[in-house]
Design an enzyme around this catalytic site. Structure first.
Site, mmCIF file in Angstrom:
data_model
loop_
_atom_site.group_PDB
_atom_site.id
_atom_site.type_symbol
_atom_site.label_atom_id
_atom_site.label_comp_id
_atom_site.label_asym_id
_atom_site.label_seq_id
_atom_site.Cartn_x
_atom_site.Cartn_y
_atom_site.Cartn_z
ATOM 1 C CB SER A 1 -46.016 11.746 -100.983
ATOM 2 O OG SER A 1 -45.627 10.399 -100.899
ATOM 3 C CG HIS B 1 -45.395 10.397 -96.373
ATOM 4 N ND1 HIS B 1 -46.265 9.350 -96.275
ATOM 5 C CD2 HIS B 1 -45.438 10.795 -97.673
ATOM 6 C CE1 HIS B 1 -46.824 9.124 -97.451
ATOM 7 N NE2 HIS B 1 -46.325 9.990 -98.325
#
Length: 310
Positions: free
Chosen positions: A58, A289
Site C-alpha cells: 500500500s 499512509h
C-alpha cells in the site's frame, strides 16, 4: 499507457495498515544538476524503458491519494509514484499491480483483498521483455507494521510513559522480541522475490524501494499515539527493517531507491509529514499512509536513480 483496475465509488475503509497494508515508503526530491548546455542534458529524462512493472504494497499503491482506483480491492492511486514515473518517462507499456495489504507471498500467489476481491499474483505482470521493475514490499510480512500502528497504540493507556507494547509482545512470545526476530525471515523472503523477478524478467533493472521514516527521531505527537517508551521501540523495528532491505540490495545487486534517508524530518510528527497520521482523509490519504507530496518525492527519487545521479 495501460494500468489495471477501474474507477469505482469510494469504499468505506476504517482499519489501519494491519488490514490494508504495508510498511512505508516516501522520499525527498533531490536537486538536479544545473549549467548551460551540459546541465540541460543532465536534467533530461532518461531513455524510457519499453516496459515497466510496479510491484508492492500500500505504500506503493497509495490509497486515497487522488485519484482512487478500486482495482479488485487494492485501492490504488492513479498518482502514485509508479504512475508519475511512467508518465514522466513516457512509458507506453506500464503495469501497476501494487496492492494494499500485500506481502511477499502475494508476489507469487493471488491475494484475497479486503472487499472480497481476488488480486492475481503480482508476478503475473512480469514478462521476459520487462525492462524496469520497482519493488516496495516487506513491511506487512509477519504483520510487523500492522502491529506497530494497531496493537501498540491500543495498549498505550496501560503505561503511557513506559513501553507497554514492547513488554506485551516479548511476554507473549516468551522467546525474544517477535517483531525484531521476524525481520531476518523478511529479509530472506524479499531476497527470494528479487531473485524470482530476475528469473522472470532477466533484462529488467530492479529498483528496491525501502520505507520512509514514520516515527520521529525524538518527541511524541497525537497523530502517532504510542506510549513514550514505545516510540524508541517502533524506531528500532523500522531501522531493522530498513537494514534488512539494504542487505537484500547488496546480496542481489539490485538498485536502492533510498526513501529512508530522503524522508528524514518528514515523519508523521513533523511539520511537513509525507505520511498521514491516525485519521483517514478520504481526499488525501488512508491513515498511516503516504500523502500526494510524498508520492511526488518518491517518483523524483526513482527518476534520479534511473538517471544515475547520486
Amino acid at each position: 499507457m495501460t494500468t489495471r483496475g477501474s474507477m469505482t465509488r469510494r469504499p468505506r475503509i476504517g482499519r489501519t495498515l494491519a488490514t490494508w497494508g504495508a510498511a512505508l515508503a516516501l522520499v525527498a526530491t533531490a536537486a538536479c544538476s544545473a549549467g548551460d548546455g551540459e546541465g540541460d542534458a543532465a536534467d533530461a529524462a532518461p531513455e524510457p524503458p519499453a516496459s515497466y512493472v510496479a510491484l508492492g504494497d500500500s505504500f506503493t499503491a497509495a490509497p486515497f491519494v487522488p485519484n482512487l482506483v478500486e482495482a479488485d480491492g487494492c485501492y490504488r492511486s492513479t498518482a502514485n509514484y509508479p504512475a508519475l514515473v511512467a508518465t514522466e518517462l513516457g512509458v507506453a507499456d506500464f503495469t501497476d499491480v501494487s496492492c494494499s495489504a500485500a506481502d511477499t507471498t502475494h508476489m507469487a500467489s493471488p491475494q484475497r483483498t479486503a472487499t472480497g476481491g481476488r488480486a492475481p499474483a503480482q508476478f503475473e505482470a512480469l514478462t521476459e521483455e520487462t525492462e524496469l521493475v520497482t519493488l516496495g514490499i516487506g513491511g506487512n510480512d509477519f504483520n510487523v507494521f500492522g502491529t506497530l500502528v494497531e496493537e501498540c497504540p491500543a495498549v498505550r493507556p496501560r503505561a503511557p510513559r513506559g513501553a507497554p507494547c514492547r513488554t506485551q509482545l516479548n511476554r507473549r512470545s516468551g522467546d525474544g522480541d517477535p517483531l525484531l526476530s521476524s525481520l531476518e525471515r523478511t529479509e530472506r523472503r524479499v531476497q527470494r522475490v528479487v531473485e524470482q523477478i530476475r528469473e522472470r524478467s532477466p533484462q529488467a533493472r530492479v529498483l528496491v524501494v525501502n520505507y520512509p521514516h514514520i516515527v520521529p527521531a525524538e518527541g511524541t505527537c497525537a497523530a502517532l499515539p504510542l506510549a513514550r517508551g514505545d516510540y524508541a521501540y517502533a524506531r528500532e523495528v523500522a531501522t531493522r527493517l530498513d537494514a534488512a532491505l539494504r542487505s537484500v540490495v547488496e546480496a542481489t545487486d539490485a538498485e536502492l531507491v533510498d526513501l529512508w534517508a530522503a524522508s528524514e524530518g518528514h515523519d508523521i510528527c513533523s511539520d511537513d509529514p509525507w505520511v498521514n497520521g491516525r485519521q483517514t482523509d478520504f481526499s488525501a490519504a488512508l491513515e498511516y499512509h503516504p500523502f500526494a507530496a510524498g508520492q511526488r518525492a518518491a517518483a523524483d527519487l526513482v527518476l534520479e536513480v534511473l538517471r544515475g545521479e547520486d
